[in-house]
Design a protein around this motif. Structure first.
Motif, PDB file in Angstrom:
ATOM      1  N   PRO A 206       0.805  -1.222   0.000  1.00  0.00           N
ATOM      2  CA  PRO A 206       0.000   0.000   0.000  1.00  0.00           C
ATOM      3  C   PRO A 206       0.841   1.276   0.000  1.00  0.00           C
ATOM      4  O   PRO A 206       1.952   1.304   0.532  1.00  0.00           O
ATOM      5  CB  PRO A 206      -0.789  -0.118   1.302  1.00  0.00           C
ATOM      6  N   PHE A 207       0.269   2.308  -0.586  1.00  0.00           N
ATOM      7  CA  PHE A 207       0.887   3.637  -0.574  1.00  0.00           C
ATOM      8  C   PHE A 207      -0.229   4.672  -0.665  1.00  0.00           C
ATOM      9  O   PHE A 207      -1.222   4.452  -1.377  1.00  0.00           O
ATOM     10  CB  PHE A 207       1.848   3.816  -1.760  1.00  0.00           C
ATOM     11  N   MET A 208      -0.058   5.793   0.036  1.00  0.00           N
ATOM     12  CA  MET A 208      -1.106   6.812   0.035  1.00  0.00           C
ATOM     13  C   MET A 208      -0.497   8.207  -0.075  1.00  0.00           C
ATOM     14  O   MET A 208       0.566   8.480   0.487  1.00  0.00           O
ATOM     15  CB  MET A 208      -1.951   6.722   1.305  1.00  0.00           C
ATOM     16  N   PHE A 209      -1.175   9.094  -0.802  1.00  0.00           N
ATOM     17  CA  PHE A 209      -0.789  10.502  -0.850  1.00  0.00           C
ATOM     18  C   PHE A 209      -2.037  11.355  -1.034  1.00  0.00           C
ATOM     19  O   PHE A 209      -3.112  10.852  -1.387  1.00  0.00           O
ATOM     20  CB  PHE A 209       0.232  10.778  -1.963  1.00  0.00           C
ATOM     21  N   ILE A 210      -1.888  12.643  -0.763  1.00  0.00           N
ATOM     22  CA  ILE A 210      -2.995  13.596  -0.901  1.00  0.00           C
ATOM     23  C   ILE A 210      -2.700  14.526  -2.074  1.00  0.00           C
ATOM     24  O   ILE A 210      -1.577  15.029  -2.209  1.00  0.00           O
ATOM     25  CB  ILE A 210      -3.173  14.431   0.374  1.00  0.00           C
ATOM     26  N   PHE A 217      -5.157   6.149  -2.781  1.00  0.00           N
ATOM     27  CA  PHE A 217      -4.679   4.917  -2.154  1.00  0.00           C
ATOM     28  C   PHE A 217      -4.228   3.982  -3.265  1.00  0.00           C
ATOM     29  O   PHE A 217      -5.020   3.596  -4.124  1.00  0.00           O
ATOM     30  CB  PHE A 217      -5.804   4.301  -1.328  1.00  0.00           C
ATOM     31  N   MET A 218      -2.946   3.613  -3.253  1.00  0.00           N
ATOM     32  CA  MET A 218      -2.366   2.785  -4.304  1.00  0.00           C
ATOM     33  C   MET A 218      -1.869   1.472  -3.708  1.00  0.00           C
ATOM     34  O   MET A 218      -1.544   1.401  -2.524  1.00  0.00           O
ATOM     35  CB  MET A 218      -1.215   3.529  -4.981  1.00  0.00           C
ATOM     36  N   TRP A 219      -1.801   0.466  -4.531  1.00  0.00           N
ATOM     37  CA  TRP A 219      -1.354  -0.851  -4.064  1.00  0.00           C
ATOM     38  C   TRP A 219      -0.904  -1.698  -5.252  1.00  0.00           C
ATOM     39  O   TRP A 219      -1.059  -1.313  -6.410  1.00  0.00           O
ATOM     40  CB  TRP A 219      -2.494  -1.567  -3.334  1.00  0.00           C
ATOM     41  N   ASP A 228       2.312 -10.943 -14.211  1.00  0.00           N
ATOM     42  CA  ASP A 228       1.002 -10.376 -13.905  1.00  0.00           C
ATOM     43  C   ASP A 228       1.033  -9.621 -12.579  1.00  0.00           C
ATOM     44  O   ASP A 228       0.343  -9.953 -11.624  1.00  0.00           O
ATOM     45  CB  ASP A 228      -0.072 -11.462 -13.886  1.00  0.00           C
ATOM     46  N   TYR A 229       1.884  -8.590 -12.533  1.00  0.00           N
ATOM     47  CA  TYR A 229       2.018  -7.750 -11.344  1.00  0.00           C
ATOM     48  C   TYR A 229       1.710  -6.330 -11.780  1.00  0.00           C
ATOM     49  O   TYR A 229       2.226  -5.860 -12.801  1.00  0.00           O
ATOM     50  CB  TYR A 229       3.447  -7.870 -10.799  1.00  0.00           C
ATOM     51  N   PHE A 230       0.886  -5.637 -11.019  1.00  0.00           N
ATOM     52  CA  PHE A 230       0.398  -4.328 -11.435  1.00  0.00           C
ATOM     53  C   PHE A 230       0.315  -3.384 -10.244  1.00  0.00           C
ATOM     54  O   PHE A 230       0.296  -3.819  -9.096  1.00  0.00           O
ATOM     55  CB  PHE A 230      -1.017  -4.434 -12.033  1.00  0.00           C
ATOM     56  N   VAL A 231       0.218  -2.097 -10.529  1.00  0.00           N
ATOM     57  CA  VAL A 231      -0.135  -1.105  -9.527  1.00  0.00           C
ATOM     58  C   VAL A 231      -1.493  -0.524  -9.894  1.00  0.00           C
ATOM     59  O   VAL A 231      -1.711  -0.113 -11.039  1.00  0.00           O
ATOM     60  CB  VAL A 231       0.905   0.023  -9.433  1.00  0.00           C
ATOM     61  N   ALA A 232      -2.401  -0.516  -8.925  1.00  0.00           N
ATOM     62  CA  ALA A 232      -3.742   0.040  -9.118  1.00  0.00           C
ATOM     63  C   ALA A 232      -3.987   1.081  -8.037  1.00  0.00           C
ATOM     64  O   ALA A 232      -3.210   1.218  -7.091  1.00  0.00           O
ATOM     65  CB  ALA A 232      -4.790  -1.064  -9.056  1.00  0.00           C
ATOM     66  N   TYR A 233      -5.100   1.820  -8.173  1.00  0.00           N
ATOM     67  CA  TYR A 233      -5.378   2.832  -7.154  1.00  0.00           C
ATOM     68  C   TYR A 233      -6.859   3.101  -7.039  1.00  0.00           C
ATOM     69  O   TYR A 233      -7.670   2.733  -7.899  1.00  0.00           O
ATOM     70  CB  TYR A 233      -4.622   4.120  -7.461  1.00  0.00           C
ATOM     71  N   ALA A 234      -7.184   3.751  -5.916  1.00  0.00           N
ATOM     72  CA  ALA A 234      -8.548   4.182  -5.626  1.00  0.00           C
ATOM     73  C   ALA A 234      -8.468   5.574  -5.009  1.00  0.00           C
ATOM     74  O   ALA A 234      -7.400   6.032  -4.600  1.00  0.00           O
ATOM     75  CB  ALA A 234      -9.225   3.207  -4.660  1.00  0.00           C
ATOM     76  N   ILE A 256      10.073  -4.034 -22.770  1.00  0.00           N
ATOM     77  CA  ILE A 256      11.016  -3.363 -21.869  1.00  0.00           C
ATOM     78  C   ILE A 256      11.309  -4.187 -20.621  1.00  0.00           C
ATOM     79  O   ILE A 256      12.463  -4.434 -20.285  1.00  0.00           O
ATOM     80  CB  ILE A 256      10.476  -1.975 -21.464  1.00  0.00           C
ATOM     81  N   ALA A 257      10.269  -4.603 -19.897  1.00  0.00           N
ATOM     82  CA  ALA A 257      10.468  -5.349 -18.654  1.00  0.00           C
ATOM     83  C   ALA A 257       9.146  -5.957 -18.214  1.00  0.00           C
ATOM     84  O   ALA A 257       8.072  -5.552 -18.680  1.00  0.00           O
ATOM     85  CB  ALA A 257      11.016  -4.435 -17.566  1.00  0.00           C
ATOM     86  N   THR A 258       9.223  -6.916 -17.292  1.00  0.00           N
ATOM     87  CA  THR A 258       8.020  -7.553 -16.769  1.00  0.00           C
ATOM     88  C   THR A 258       7.924  -7.307 -15.262  1.00  0.00           C
ATOM     89  O   THR A 258       8.827  -6.757 -14.642  1.00  0.00           O
ATOM     90  CB  THR A 258       8.038  -9.070 -17.043  1.00  0.00           C
ATOM     91  N   GLY A 259       6.813  -7.745 -14.670  1.00  0.00           N
ATOM     92  CA  GLY A 259       6.662  -7.722 -13.222  1.00  0.00           C
ATOM     93  C   GLY A 259       6.785  -6.355 -12.582  1.00  0.00           C
ATOM     94  O   GLY A 259       7.392  -6.208 -11.517  1.00  0.00           O
ATOM     95  N   ALA A 260       6.219  -5.326 -13.185  1.00  0.00           N
ATOM     96  CA  ALA A 260       6.332  -3.966 -12.651  1.00  0.00           C
ATOM     97  C   ALA A 260       5.334  -3.758 -11.510  1.00  0.00           C
ATOM     98  O   ALA A 260       4.132  -3.915 -11.690  1.00  0.00           O
ATOM     99  CB  ALA A 260       6.083  -2.944 -13.757  1.00  0.00           C
ATOM    100  N   GLY A 261       5.860  -3.406 -10.320  1.00  0.00           N
ATOM    101  CA  GLY A 261       4.965  -3.214  -9.196  1.00  0.00           C
ATOM    102  C   GLY A 261       5.674  -2.779  -7.940  1.00  0.00           C
ATOM    103  O   GLY A 261       6.821  -2.345  -7.972  1.00  0.00           O
ATOM    104  N   HIS A 262       4.976  -2.900  -6.823  1.00  0.00           N
ATOM    105  CA  HIS A 262       5.399  -2.492  -5.475  1.00  0.00           C
ATOM    106  C   HIS A 262       6.194  -1.182  -5.513  1.00  0.00           C
ATOM    107  O   HIS A 262       7.408  -1.158  -5.462  1.00  0.00           O
ATOM    108  CB  HIS A 262       6.206  -3.574  -4.786  1.00  0.00           C
ATOM    109  N   HIS A 263       5.472  -0.112  -5.514  1.00  0.00           N
ATOM    110  CA  HIS A 263       5.991   1.213  -5.816  1.00  0.00           C
ATOM    111  C   HIS A 263       5.893   2.176  -4.632  1.00  0.00           C
ATOM    112  O   HIS A 263       5.358   1.849  -3.570  1.00  0.00           O
ATOM    113  CB  HIS A 263       5.167   1.804  -6.942  1.00  0.00           C
ATOM    114  N   SER A 264       6.371   3.378  -4.873  1.00  0.00           N
ATOM    115  CA  SER A 264       6.128   4.532  -4.014  1.00  0.00           C
ATOM    116  C   SER A 264       6.109   5.761  -4.918  1.00  0.00           C
ATOM    117  O   SER A 264       6.370   5.662  -6.120  1.00  0.00           O
ATOM    118  CB  SER A 264       7.206   4.657  -2.937  1.00  0.00           C
TER     119      SER A 264
END
Length: 321
Positions: A206-210, A217-219, A228-234, A256-264
């Protein structure tokens, strides 16, 4: 004249020219994942997981830069010698500055039940590069609440100055209000301490910003070892939600690359530039731990929705704070 312009354009497009003005991806060498990126003063910092077998994950490195181009490695800012209850799987650091101290939150031991020792810990230092020492001598969160594995912690500072811990694996996410010295939690008005805020599709990270009064809210979702790794948000009007899922904004590009995820996310408020820092797997790599840390620009549309991020080899342009 046209030929000269063509030759100039060709050479400017070469990587060794581009590298002088762009970060390149990955931004630094080595297998690193789950990066937490933050700005302290006029310096960018990235705190990643050392991506290796669980029993080898007994330390963490950090990296700093003044311009997003040149990064300095700060080795072993923390290790299990300083955290007596941790013995493996030190994961997903999250850092915050408070009252002149730096607090590094981390997961350790990959516990599978309440019968094991481990979970989310806190370490403290006088400088962002450490060295960090154990703040509590025990886990801050050492049990399962609302079925959330105590990993993938993120420390969020709200507009009113309240610090909250947002965390969770196994497809469950909790939020809890941290007390003043980060030694424990302050219950909510109804007496509960851990509230579940799991959005649709959530897996981990999880990650959150205003932004403009809205809480983003991102995850990460999908399998971390596969493509099959992604970043989504609400988005919501409160850090408590309810969060309405918008969709995925970061995914692999087979070219370019695979498995993009777990971010900030980092925000240069002065120039209003937003950066997403994440890990991905180089093409041809099949080892689940062969992940690298990358950075790309993150933008918004006129309605405040996050535009899909294009993962690149070039990274982002030089930017001094």
């Amino acid at each position: 004249m046209k030929l000269n312009r063509f030759i100039l354009a060709f050479f400017l497009a070469l990587p060794f020219f581009a590298d002088a003005q762009t970060s390149g991806n990955p931004v630094f060498p080595g297998w690193y994942a789950d990066p937490e990126a933050v700005i302290f003063g006029k310096t960018y910092w990235i705190y990643p997981t050392y991506s290796a077998k669980y029993k080898e994950q007994v330390f963490m490195d950090a990296f700093s830069s003044k311009d997003l181009i040149t990064w300095t490695k700060h080795p072993r800012i923390i290790d299990t010698a300083a955290i007596k209850w941790a013995n493996k799987a030190m994961w997903a650091p999250s850092i915050t500055q408070k009252d002149g101290k730096y607090y590094l939150f981390f997961g350790a031991n990959d516990i599978q039940s309440d019968k094991e020792v481990g979970g989310i810990g806190v370490a403290v230092a006088d400088k962002p590069e450490g060295p960090y020492k154990d703040h509590l001598g025990k886990p801050l969160v050492g049990q399962f609440y609302n079925k959330a594995q105590p990993i993938d912690q993120f420390v969020f500072k709200d507009k009113d100055g309240q610090y909250t811990l947002i965390y969770g694996g196994w497809s469950h996410c909790n939020i809890a209000k941290l007390n003043n010295d980060f030694s424990g939690f302050v219950p909510f008005a109804d007496g509960t301490t851990f509230k579940e805020i799991t959005p649709e599709g959530y897996t981990e990270g999880p990650f959150m910003f205003i932004r403009n009064g809205k809480y983003y809210f991102m995850w990460s979702e999908g399998g971390w070892t596969g493509p099959d790794y992604f970043v989504a948000y609400a988005v919501a009007d409160s850090p408590m939600g309810p969060f309405k899922r918008v969709g995925r904004i970061l995914k692999q590009d087979p070219a370019i690359a695979t498995g993009a995820g777990h971010h900030s996310v980092m925000h240069d408020a002065k120039k209003d530039l937003w950066y997403i820092v994440y890990h991905r797997r180089p093409l041809g790599e099949t080892d689940g731990n062969h992940r690298v840390t990358c950075i790309d620009l993150m933008t918004f549309d006129k309605d405040g929705l996050i535009n899909p991020v294009q993962i690149t080899k070039e990274g982002v342009r030089k930017n001094k704070l």
